[in-house]
Design a protein around this motif. Structure first.
Motif, short mmCIF file in Angstrom:
data_model
loop_
_atom_site.label_atom_id
_atom_site.label_comp_id
_atom_site.label_asym_id
_atom_site.label_seq_id
_atom_site.Cartn_x
_atom_site.Cartn_y
_atom_site.Cartn_z
N ASP A 145 10.51 26.70 42.45
CA ASP A 145 10.76 25.40 43.09
C ASP A 145 10.93 25.53 44.60
OD1 ASP A 145 12.78 23.99 40.38
OD2 ASP A 145 10.60 24.08 40.68
N SER A 146 11.50 26.63 45.03
CA SER A 146 11.80 26.80 46.45
C SER A 146 10.55 26.94 47.32
CB SER A 146 12.70 28.03 46.64
OG SER A 146 12.09 29.19 46.13
N VAL A 147 9.40 27.24 46.71
CA VAL A 147 8.18 27.44 47.51
C VAL A 147 7.07 26.46 47.18
CG1 VAL A 147 8.76 29.91 47.67
CG2 VAL A 147 7.07 29.13 45.97
N GLU A 173 15.08 31.14 55.11
CA GLU A 173 15.47 31.59 53.76
C GLU A 173 14.34 32.25 53.01
OE1 GLU A 173 15.91 28.53 55.09
OE2 GLU A 173 15.58 26.94 53.58
N ASP A 174 13.13 32.24 53.55
CA ASP A 174 12.02 32.98 52.95
C ASP A 174 12.04 34.46 53.36
OD1 ASP A 174 9.98 30.12 53.61
OD2 ASP A 174 10.82 30.72 51.67
N LYS A 183 10.37 29.27 56.22
CA LYS A 183 11.75 28.97 56.55
C LYS A 183 12.55 30.27 56.64
CE LYS A 183 11.46 24.69 53.84
NZ LYS A 183 12.06 23.91 52.73
#
Length: 113
Positions: free
Chosen positions: A59-61, A86-87, A84
């Motif tokens: 989901d985050s990507v 956080e990546d 981002k």
């Protein structure tokens, strides 16, 4: 037998393309995956793609990363857009074959201004 490349330092909003090429004879490759591990965190699945091209994304990507593969070259790619902070992580490729799994050595992606 897996060589990952394409990591580096990029500013937020930037893009990178990771490549993972398999060498040698690997019988019957099924899934090709990208994982990542941030400092102090568990390794997590980012995306995978089946031999027929069906994809999965964390989901985050979703909407930012695209996984693809070239079956003739036994190579998997990860196009990463709108990166981002956080990546930031070490990204690992994995190939799942009929006989065993293979892991690449990891490539560092740092997203920072």
């Amino acid at each position: 037998q897996l060589q990952a490349s394409g990591g580096g330092l990029v500013q937020p909003g930037g893009s990178l393309r990771l490549t993972c090429a398999a060498s040698g004879n690997i019988f019957s490759i099924d899934f090709m995956d990208w994982y990542r591990q941030a400092p102090g965190q568990r390794r997590e699945l980012v995306a995978d793609i089946t031999s027929s091209g069906v994809t999965y994304y964390a989901d985050s990507v979703k909407g930012r990363f695209t996984i693809s593969r070239d079956n003739a070259k036994n190579t998997v790619y990860l196009q990463m857009n709108n990166l981002k902070p956080e990546d930031t992580a070490v990204y690992y490729c994995k190939i799942e074959s009929a006989l065993r799994d293979y892991w690449g050595q990891g490539t560092l992606v740092t997203v920072s201004s």
